[in-house]
Design an enzyme around this catalytic site. Structure first.
Site, PDB file in Angstrom:
ATOM      1  N   GLN A 103       0.831  -1.197   0.000  1.00  0.00           N
ATOM      2  CA  GLN A 103       0.000   0.000   0.000  1.00  0.00           C
ATOM      3  C   GLN A 103       0.871   1.255   0.000  1.00  0.00           C
ATOM      4  O   GLN A 103       0.345   2.360  -0.108  1.00  0.00           O
ATOM      5  CB  GLN A 103      -0.896  -0.008   1.236  1.00  0.00           C
ATOM      6  CG  GLN A 103      -1.901  -1.146   1.275  1.00  0.00           C
ATOM      7  CD  GLN A 103      -2.579  -1.250   2.621  1.00  0.00           C
ATOM      8  OE1 GLN A 103      -2.059  -1.829   3.572  1.00  0.00           O
ATOM      9  NE2 GLN A 103      -3.761  -0.668   2.721  1.00  0.00           N
ATOM     10  N   HIS A 121      -1.356   1.609  -4.414  1.00  0.00           N
ATOM     11  CA  HIS A 121      -1.679   3.043  -4.360  1.00  0.00           C
ATOM     12  C   HIS A 121      -0.743   3.895  -5.205  1.00  0.00           C
ATOM     13  O   HIS A 121      -0.689   5.111  -5.041  1.00  0.00           O
ATOM     14  CB  HIS A 121      -1.672   3.517  -2.907  1.00  0.00           C
ATOM     15  CG  HIS A 121      -2.731   2.866  -2.066  1.00  0.00           C
ATOM     16  ND1 HIS A 121      -2.617   2.692  -0.703  1.00  0.00           N
ATOM     17  CD2 HIS A 121      -3.927   2.326  -2.415  1.00  0.00           C
ATOM     18  CE1 HIS A 121      -3.696   2.088  -0.243  1.00  0.00           C
ATOM     19  NE2 HIS A 121      -4.509   1.855  -1.259  1.00  0.00           N
TER      20      HIS A 121
END
Length: 248
Positions: A103, A121
């Site tokens: 992430q 992300h």
């Protein structure tokens, strides 16, 4: 006992996958989001909440404010990989680990030597002009003032980072899902598993060993074969050193 069990799990793994969050990079000096020393606390003096400052709406409607906030709180060009990053790269090199799903947007896994990294992300290292599509490195945004502009057409340079109100990239998400579904061991570290849809990836794991390494409890602790509440760089670094004799 928990470290010894982790060592045994890693020694027997054939196709392990690592899924990590902000806690993987905090030992490198990059703040997480919600802890007492995280981004939300550091930016508490801002006139708008961080969720808005890092949103598509803010980028569109108040771009100067967005880039000021982004440069101040999300860019850490001085950060270097820590023991967790290096341990994961070593596991991949030895054939134990098949992929890293992260992430984080800092690129430290690749800097440590990991090759198969799915960045859910996006990454601060990649940037593009929204008008002509020309690609730019981190420095184009980090060293700019105000709104960073394309040197070719003067369009806005936008980071390849998934902002609030933006969907995750479908191809990256699908590749991460495929890797997790095929894994016999899933190591989850440095993440509270509270940010969706990324946190839901753990639900797709049907392999042999689910291992959770995080300083605090997570919603998936009850499902795991092994739970270690400690810093990911210490736990993973020590375990891989013992399994492979990795020097750090």
């Amino acid at each position: 006992m928990s470290t010894a069990l982790l060592q045994r799990i890693l020694s027997g793994a054939r196709n392990a996958v690592f899924f990590g969050g902000a806690g993987v990079s905090t030992p490198s000096g990059i703040p997480d989001f919600r802890s007492a020393t995280g981004l939300y606390a550091l930016s508490s003096g801002s006139s708008r909440p961080p969720e808005y400052m890092l949103s598509r709406s803010c980028w569109r409607d108040h771009p100067e404010d967005f880039y000021d906030f982004y440069r101040t709180y999300l860019l850490h060009p001085q950060a270097r990989p820590n023991r967790a990053h290096r341990a994961l790269a070593s596991l991949e090199k030895s054939g134990v680990l098949s992929a890293v799903v992260t992430q984080n947007i800092d690129g430290l896994h690749q800097l440590a030597g990991s090759r198969t990294v799915f960045e859910l992300h996006g990454s601060v290292l990649r940037n593009h002009c929204v008008d002509c599509g020309h690609r730019f490195p981190l420095a184009a945004v980090a060293n700019s003032t105000g709104i960073p502009r394309c040197s070719h057409c003067q369009g806005i340079i936008k980071p390849d980072v998934v902002l609030y109100e933006e969907p995750l990239e479908a191809q990256v998400m699908e590749a991460a899902l495929e890797a997790i579904r095929a894994a016999d061991v899933l190591l989850v570290g440095g993440t509270s598993l509270n940010v969706h849809p990324a946190a839901g990836l753990v639900d797709h794991f049907t392999g042999e060993h689910l291992v959770l390494i995080n300083k605090s409890a997570t919603p998936a602790d009850r499902r795991a074969q092994l739970v270690i509440h400690d810093s990911i760089d210490t736990v993973l670094g020590d375990a891989v050193d013992s399994v492979q004799g990795v020097t750090s």
